[in-house]
Design an enzyme around this catalytic site. Structure first.
Site, PDB file in Angstrom:
ATOM      1  N   ARG A 129       0.847  -1.161  -0.164  1.00  0.00           N
ATOM      2  CA  ARG A 129       0.208  -0.132   0.006  1.00  0.00           C
ATOM      3  C   ARG A 129       1.003   1.212   0.109  1.00  0.00           C
ATOM      4  NH1 ARG A 129      -4.586   1.075   4.457  1.00  0.00           N
ATOM      5  NH2 ARG A 129      -2.577   1.313   5.995  1.00  0.00           N
ATOM      6  N   THR A 151      -0.862   7.477  -0.975  1.00  0.00           N
ATOM      7  CA  THR A 151      -2.239   7.664  -1.599  1.00  0.00           C
ATOM      8  C   THR A 151      -3.197   6.465  -0.935  1.00  0.00           C
ATOM      9  OG1 THR A 151      -1.580   5.869  -3.360  1.00  0.00           O
ATOM     10  CG2 THR A 151      -1.134   8.208  -3.997  1.00  0.00           C
ATOM     11  N   ASP A 162       4.260  -7.222  10.252  1.00  0.00           N
ATOM     12  CA  ASP A 162       5.396  -6.980  11.259  1.00  0.00           C
ATOM     13  C   ASP A 162       5.162  -7.882  12.447  1.00  0.00           C
ATOM     14  OD1 ASP A 162       6.595  -5.059   9.844  1.00  0.00           O
ATOM     15  OD2 ASP A 162       5.510  -3.236  10.951  1.00  0.00           O
TER      16      ASP A 162
END
Length: 209
Positions: free
Chosen positions: A104, A108, A203
């Site tokens: 991503r 934006t 993560d």
């Protein structure tokens, strides 16, 4: 029309709650992801077709149901979707595995493709696209676009946590797909993160920051 199913099974809800806890370490998080994937796969495959075959039990001949040979493919969205593949393969070990690589854009919030590798016979398989988080819906919409372009027709998506905004966007763009969600959260914040969510799933699975 596709369906949207939000799981209410106590085991799934309990494990998702443990995954939300910021004190849950990566090893435990990965184990929980695998367990939740197994439980969700059990439900997602409920409608697989079966056929009767004749066997011999230790007592007598019997006609029993077995899977009718519906081919399956698991397609995790990299990288976080990888955390769910092993659990799914324990339930459906004959499934093929494809991969869609998306990230991503931080400015934006739009998905950018960097990798797509799918089974050659994807048009003959039920496809289960896997991603822990459905936030804006952009990555999921892009992934469905990719697999449809390759010929896929029977598509389901599996998410750990989803925001209402993502569900609405995905169903609006691809109303023909089935969506399975372990937990529906409240909303997206100004950074397009799911609230209350569980942080960055990639993560937490891989121990990165």
């Amino acid at each position: 029309m596709g369906k949207v199913m939000i799981f209410d099974h106590p085991l799934i809800q309990h494990k998702v709650s443990l995954m939300r806890d910021k004190n849950t370490a990566s090893k435990e998080f990965r184990d929980l992801a695998r367990e939740v994937a197994m439980l969700m796969t059990y439900e997602i495959t409920r409608d697989l077709p079966t056929k009767e075959v004749e066997i011999e039990t230790p007592i007598c001949p019997a006609r029993v149901p077995i899977l009718a040979g519906k081919k399956l493919a698991i397609v995790p969205i990299l990288r976080a979707g990888l955390g769910f593949v092993d659990g799914m393969l324990e339930i459906i070990p004959s499934a093929r595995v494809g991969h869609v690589g998306l990230y991503r854009d931080p400015e934006t919030h739009e998905p950018v493709e960097y990798y797509c590798k799918l089974p050659e016979d994807i048009d003959q398989r039920k496809i289960i696209i896997v991603d822990p988080m459905l936030a804006t819906g952009g990555s999921a919409i892009a992934a469905v676009d990719f697999v449809k372009e390759k010929g896929a027709k029977d598509i389901a998506l599996m998410f750990l946590i989803a925001a209402p905004e993502g569900i609405e966007a995905l169903t609006s763009k691809h109303p023909d797909v089935d969506i399975f969600i372990a937990a529906k959260d409240d909303h997206l914040n100004e950074k397009a993160y799911i609230v209350p969510g569980l942080g960055d799933a990639g993560d937490r699975i891989f121990g990165t920051k």
